[in-house]
Scaffold this motif. Sequence first.
Motif, mmCIF file in Angstrom:
data_model
loop_
_atom_site.group_PDB
_atom_site.id
_atom_site.type_symbol
_atom_site.label_atom_id
_atom_site.label_comp_id
_atom_site.label_asym_id
_atom_site.label_seq_id
_atom_site.Cartn_x
_atom_site.Cartn_y
_atom_site.Cartn_z
ATOM 1 N N TYR A 50 0.407 -0.985 15.179
ATOM 2 C CA TYR A 50 0.506 -1.377 13.633
ATOM 3 C C TYR A 50 0.370 -2.913 13.665
ATOM 4 C CZ TYR A 50 1.004 3.762 12.632
ATOM 5 O OH TYR A 50 0.839 5.060 12.728
ATOM 6 N N GLY A 51 -0.546 -3.634 13.394
ATOM 7 C CA GLY A 51 -0.420 -5.111 13.119
ATOM 8 C C GLY A 51 -0.099 -5.720 14.547
ATOM 9 N N ALA A 52 0.630 -6.719 14.596
ATOM 10 C CA ALA A 52 0.856 -7.347 15.922
ATOM 11 C C ALA A 52 2.134 -6.993 16.553
ATOM 12 C CB ALA A 52 1.161 -8.945 15.458
ATOM 13 N N GLY A 53 2.669 -5.506 16.152
ATOM 14 C CA GLY A 53 3.787 -5.256 16.862
ATOM 15 C C GLY A 53 3.776 -4.501 18.140
ATOM 16 N N GLU A 54 4.857 -3.766 18.589
ATOM 17 C CA GLU A 54 4.573 -3.251 19.850
ATOM 18 C C GLU A 54 3.625 -1.770 19.562
ATOM 19 O OE1 GLU A 54 6.005 -3.661 22.993
ATOM 20 O OE2 GLU A 54 6.140 -5.519 22.300
ATOM 21 N N GLY A 73 5.598 8.893 18.248
ATOM 22 C CA GLY A 73 3.752 8.721 18.261
ATOM 23 C C GLY A 73 3.199 9.830 18.114
ATOM 24 N N LYS A 74 3.996 10.888 17.491
ATOM 25 C CA LYS A 74 3.223 12.357 17.543
ATOM 26 C C LYS A 74 2.130 11.997 16.200
ATOM 27 C CE LYS A 74 6.512 14.875 16.334
ATOM 28 N NZ LYS A 74 7.596 13.806 16.355
ATOM 29 N N SER A 75 2.614 11.652 15.013
ATOM 30 C CA SER A 75 1.781 11.481 13.741
ATOM 31 C C SER A 75 0.679 10.198 14.075
ATOM 32 C CB SER A 75 2.663 11.521 12.665
ATOM 33 O OG SER A 75 3.484 12.358 12.493
ATOM 34 N N THR A 76 1.166 9.214 14.778
ATOM 35 C CA THR A 76 0.181 8.247 14.964
ATOM 36 C C THR A 76 -1.092 8.767 15.857
ATOM 37 O OG1 THR A 76 1.874 6.206 14.854
ATOM 38 C CG2 THR A 76 -0.300 5.836 16.079
ATOM 39 N N THR A 77 -0.685 9.552 16.892
ATOM 40 C CA THR A 77 -1.772 10.223 17.518
ATOM 41 C C THR A 77 -2.778 10.955 16.790
ATOM 42 O OG1 THR A 77 -0.293 9.908 19.823
ATOM 43 C CG2 THR A 77 -2.259 11.494 19.706
ATOM 44 N N GLN A 78 -1.950 11.698 15.898
ATOM 45 C CA GLN A 78 -2.782 12.795 15.255
ATOM 46 C C GLN A 78 -3.788 11.899 14.111
ATOM 47 O OE1 GLN A 78 -1.380 15.259 11.806
ATOM 48 N NE2 GLN A 78 -1.594 16.783 13.469
ATOM 49 N N LYS A 79 -3.307 10.820 13.530
ATOM 50 C CA LYS A 79 -4.099 10.126 12.694
ATOM 51 C C LYS A 79 -5.113 9.495 13.317
ATOM 52 C CE LYS A 79 -0.156 9.464 9.389
ATOM 53 N NZ LYS A 79 0.931 8.544 8.882
ATOM 54 N N VAL A 80 -5.083 8.945 14.606
ATOM 55 C CA VAL A 80 -6.190 8.479 15.232
ATOM 56 C C VAL A 80 -7.284 9.432 15.410
ATOM 57 C CG1 VAL A 80 -7.014 7.522 17.429
ATOM 58 C CG2 VAL A 80 -4.833 6.798 16.454
ATOM 59 N N ARG A 102 -0.305 25.073 25.899
ATOM 60 C CA ARG A 102 0.383 23.861 26.381
ATOM 61 C C ARG A 102 1.240 23.011 25.503
ATOM 62 N NH1 ARG A 102 -3.339 20.407 29.091
ATOM 63 N NH2 ARG A 102 -4.786 21.013 27.564
ATOM 64 N N VAL A 103 2.158 22.033 25.995
ATOM 65 C CA VAL A 103 2.773 21.175 25.102
ATOM 66 C C VAL A 103 2.842 19.766 26.015
ATOM 67 C CG1 VAL A 103 4.113 22.956 23.712
ATOM 68 C CG2 VAL A 103 5.145 21.984 25.722
ATOM 69 N N ALA A 104 2.922 18.659 25.134
ATOM 70 C CA ALA A 104 3.429 17.248 25.627
ATOM 71 C C ALA A 104 4.255 17.016 24.944
ATOM 72 C CB ALA A 104 1.988 16.471 25.331
ATOM 73 N N PHE A 105 5.312 16.403 25.846
ATOM 74 C CA PHE A 105 6.585 15.885 25.324
ATOM 75 C C PHE A 105 6.188 14.386 25.168
ATOM 76 C CE2 PHE A 105 9.609 18.812 27.703
ATOM 77 C CZ PHE A 105 9.569 19.837 26.689
ATOM 78 N N LEU A 106 6.296 13.742 23.870
ATOM 79 C CA LEU A 106 5.854 12.542 23.451
ATOM 80 C C LEU A 106 7.041 11.669 23.275
ATOM 81 C CD1 LEU A 106 3.071 11.123 23.360
ATOM 82 C CD2 LEU A 106 3.255 11.397 20.876
ATOM 83 N N VAL A 107 7.581 10.467 23.957
ATOM 84 C CA VAL A 107 8.596 9.759 23.768
ATOM 85 C C VAL A 107 8.322 8.354 23.787
ATOM 86 C CG1 VAL A 107 11.113 9.180 24.441
ATOM 87 C CG2 VAL A 107 10.229 11.438 24.771
ATOM 88 N N ASP A 108 8.651 7.454 22.753
ATOM 89 C CA ASP A 108 8.308 6.091 22.841
ATOM 90 C C ASP A 108 6.936 5.922 23.044
ATOM 91 O OD1 ASP A 108 11.072 5.391 22.309
ATOM 92 O OD2 ASP A 108 11.659 5.369 24.358
#
Length: 282
Positions: free
Chosen positions: A11-15, A40-47, A197-203
């Motif tokens: 998002y923008g110039a951030g990490e 990052g779950k919702s971000t991935t879904q929004k992409v 299947r599941v994915a553990f998403l962290v940072d």
Amino acid sequence: MIEVEGLTFRYGAGEPAVRGVGFSVGAGEIFGFLGPSGAGKSTTQKVLIGLLRPYEGDVRVLGQDLRSYGPEYYERIGVGFELPNHFVKLSAIENLRFFASFYRSAADPMDLLARVGLEERATQRVEGFSKGMTMRLNFVRALLHDPDVLFLDEPTSGLDPANARALKDMVVEQRERGKCIVLTTHNMLDADELCDRVAFLVDGRVERLGTPAELKADVEERAVRVEYRDGGAVASATFGLDGLGGDERFLALLRERDIVSVHSQEQTLEDVFLTATGRRLS
């Protein structure tokens, strides 16, 4: 149905909120994204549903590069958002009929309302709905046009056990029809029950990926816990599962004590998540 490689979004110039994520989801599969808030779950879904661009990496949905899709993409996917956004001055049936008008073909809205127990509320304005009712309406709205791919974000949030069971049964029904379903949730019990299947998403990174059984087996405590009466109280003892049949202390307990319960000590997905990532879900 979905192929993702090296997905990165900031998002923008951030990490980056998502960092090099990769996974695939097949037809007739429920794939779960699990992780704490901000992972990052919702971000991935929004992409994946086309709300966030530009992104880095490769994303293909239904055999086509996501970037190449136009409005026709939304004929192929259905989305159930975590925070439903309905036209609250309209009734439930008016909301569904309005959204049905966006698609080339759509199911009978009354049939869908009946499936989630809202048939008698069909003509009631949505402003009078409880959270659970709006979530059920949100879910059937995602099914209106019989999409090939479903993205569901916390679909059972706010639902009582009976309505949650009905909705989960409908999700399984969609899988059995060969649909591809991406489930984003904090609810480990739902994920364990529904996901192939599941994915553990962290940072923003996928820390672990596999079937619930595989992930739990990696850290399984092979033990049984025995609860028994000791005077007026209930005491407990834990024994290793390997060689249990020859464990004299265990056998003596069964012979000599009033047994209250015997439980194998399976790990939950939340236990596995904490072990694998060192993070809690909330």
